[in-house]
Write a protein that holds these residues in place. Structure first.
Motif, short mmCIF file in Angstrom:
data_model
loop_
_atom_site.label_atom_id
_atom_site.label_comp_id
_atom_site.label_asym_id
_atom_site.label_seq_id
_atom_site.Cartn_x
_atom_site.Cartn_y
_atom_site.Cartn_z
N SER A 9 39.91 34.40 38.34
CA SER A 9 40.61 34.40 39.75
C SER A 9 39.60 34.15 40.66
O SER A 9 38.26 34.27 40.46
N HIS A 10 39.91 34.03 41.75
CA HIS A 10 38.96 33.71 42.92
C HIS A 10 39.56 34.26 44.23
O HIS A 10 40.74 33.83 44.47
N GLY A 14 35.51 38.34 50.13
CA GLY A 14 35.24 39.32 49.18
C GLY A 14 34.65 38.87 47.98
O GLY A 14 34.51 37.60 47.68
N HIS A 15 34.82 39.92 47.11
CA HIS A 15 34.16 39.64 45.88
C HIS A 15 34.80 40.14 44.61
O HIS A 15 34.92 41.33 44.31
N ALA A 16 35.69 39.34 43.87
CA ALA A 16 36.55 39.64 42.77
C ALA A 16 36.64 38.46 41.78
O ALA A 16 36.62 37.32 42.29
N GLY A 17 36.65 38.33 40.33
CA GLY A 17 36.71 37.36 39.63
C GLY A 17 35.40 36.36 39.68
O GLY A 17 34.49 37.12 39.72
N ASN A 18 35.67 35.42 39.90
CA ASN A 18 34.45 34.24 40.05
C ASN A 18 33.82 34.57 41.47
O ASN A 18 32.57 34.21 41.15
N HIS A 36 39.26 28.08 38.66
CA HIS A 36 39.69 29.31 39.26
C HIS A 36 41.04 29.40 38.55
O HIS A 36 41.95 28.17 38.80
N THR A 37 41.57 30.52 38.24
CA THR A 37 43.18 30.68 37.67
C THR A 37 43.83 31.06 38.85
O THR A 37 45.16 30.51 38.63
N VAL A 38 43.50 31.76 39.76
CA VAL A 38 44.38 32.03 40.88
C VAL A 38 43.36 31.83 42.15
O VAL A 38 42.08 31.72 42.00
N GLY A 82 38.44 35.95 32.68
CA GLY A 82 38.60 37.17 33.12
C GLY A 82 40.16 37.22 33.57
O GLY A 82 41.16 36.99 32.64
N TYR A 83 40.70 37.27 34.83
CA TYR A 83 41.85 37.31 35.20
C TYR A 83 42.89 36.13 34.99
O TYR A 83 42.37 35.13 35.51
N GLN A 84 44.00 36.32 34.35
CA GLN A 84 44.73 35.08 34.30
C GLN A 84 46.14 35.38 34.93
O GLN A 84 46.38 36.47 35.00
N GLY A 85 46.51 34.15 35.70
CA GLY A 85 47.67 34.12 36.34
C GLY A 85 49.03 34.08 35.76
O GLY A 85 50.06 34.18 35.90
N SER A 86 48.84 33.63 34.41
CA SER A 86 50.17 33.35 33.36
C SER A 86 49.68 33.36 32.02
O SER A 86 48.57 33.07 31.58
N ALA A 87 50.81 33.77 31.26
CA ALA A 87 50.51 33.57 29.58
C ALA A 87 50.26 32.05 29.40
O ALA A 87 49.30 31.95 28.43
#
Length: 284
Positions: A9-10, A14-18, A36-38, A82-87
């Motif tokens: 994610s992005h 702030g700071h999360a995912g990428n 970026h997945t999201v 890391g975080y994925q937005g969909s299957a």
């Protein structure tokens, strides 16, 4: 030019995912190729909400195919997911890892299996947990679960240190060569605990809890990045584990000192490379 492909994610602010992983890896001396997945305005734990969207899985395929076309997948040292937005994005990760390893069999796949934490406001789409458990985690070289994610993969409840050790052994038998448990909340109320498990054994890392009005987000993404970078640099899992614990604490300490809850990775950048405080690992 060798690099690390980071598919997470992005957030704009702030700071999360990428946004949590890319700069620390760059500061450690690595080229990073983020997909970026999201893309969200901010992470999802702001009570005011957020804006943005998940990208289509085809976007991942297209970008990876573009990298392949210029011959760069052969230079990929590691894939981090890391975080994925969909299957469907999980399926794209599977395809990406296979393509990278076909070009460079030595490349690592590091899977941070984000399955969601509704109590923290982190929710994942239907089918993602199943894809992680059944496909991505078994094919990974290194998995970086929290206690809940490890319990889901191992198919057992974790309420003690002995449970965590057994769950790591179960996980190693399913395919990964290393398990880095980014948070074991059942081990100690006084200390923040993490665990490393390999075929050679298990190690426990602990560091003091720090006071925050709201718990920082993106810490797991930071841990995955720090461990990956240090392991690629040194080839020693135990040293990489110690470093990621020490450096993560340094970032959190700087964050707390500034009265923030967004990770202060820029302010703490020197300690990402050379942490001032070191914590002794416990061999289990």
């Amino acid at each position: 030019m060798k690099g690390i492909l980071s598919i997470q994610s992005h957030v704009v602010y702030g700071h999360a995912g990428n946004s949590s992983a890319v700069f620390p890896l760059q500061r450690m001396g690595f080229e990073v190729w983020p997909i970026h997945t999201v893309q969200f305005s901010n992470h999802t734990q702001y009570k005011e909400g957020w804006t943005g969207r998940a990208f289509d899985a085809q976007d991942i395929h297209a970008l990876v195919n573009g990298m392949s076309a210029i011959g760069q997948l052969a230079n990929c040292q590691a894939v981090i997911s890391g975080y994925q937005g969909s299957a469907e994005q999980c399926a794209a990760i599977e395809d990406t890892v296979k393509k990278v390893k076909a070009e460079n069999p030595a490349a690592l796949y590091v899977c941070d299996p984000v399955m969601g934490a509704p109590d923290k406001g982190c929710i994942v789409a239907p089918g993602i947990a199943e894809q992680l458990i059944n496909t991505l985690m078994p094919m990974a070289d290194i998995i970086v679960p929290n206690q809940f994610e490890l319990s889901q993969f191992a198919g057992m409840e974790i309420t003690s240190l002995d449970d965590a050790i057994e769950a790591c052994r179960v996980a190693l038998n399913k395919g990964p060569k290393m398990v880095v448990v980014k948070h074991l909340h059942s081990v100690s109320d006084e200390m923040f605990s993490m665990m490393l498990a390999t075929e050679a054994g298990c190690w426990l890392a602990q560091r003091p809890h720090l006071p925050f009005d709201k718990q920082p987000v993106g810490v797991g993404d930071l841990i995955s990045a720090l461990f990956t970078g240090q392991f690629l640099a040194q080839g020693n899992a135990v040293e990489a584990f110690a470093h990621c614990n020490d450096a993560c604490y340094a970032v959190l300490k700087e964050t707390a000192a500034r009265g923030e809850w967004e990770l202060q990775t820029i302010a703490a950048q020197n300690e990402i490379v050379t942490p001032a405080e070191r914590f002794t690992l416990q061999a289990l």
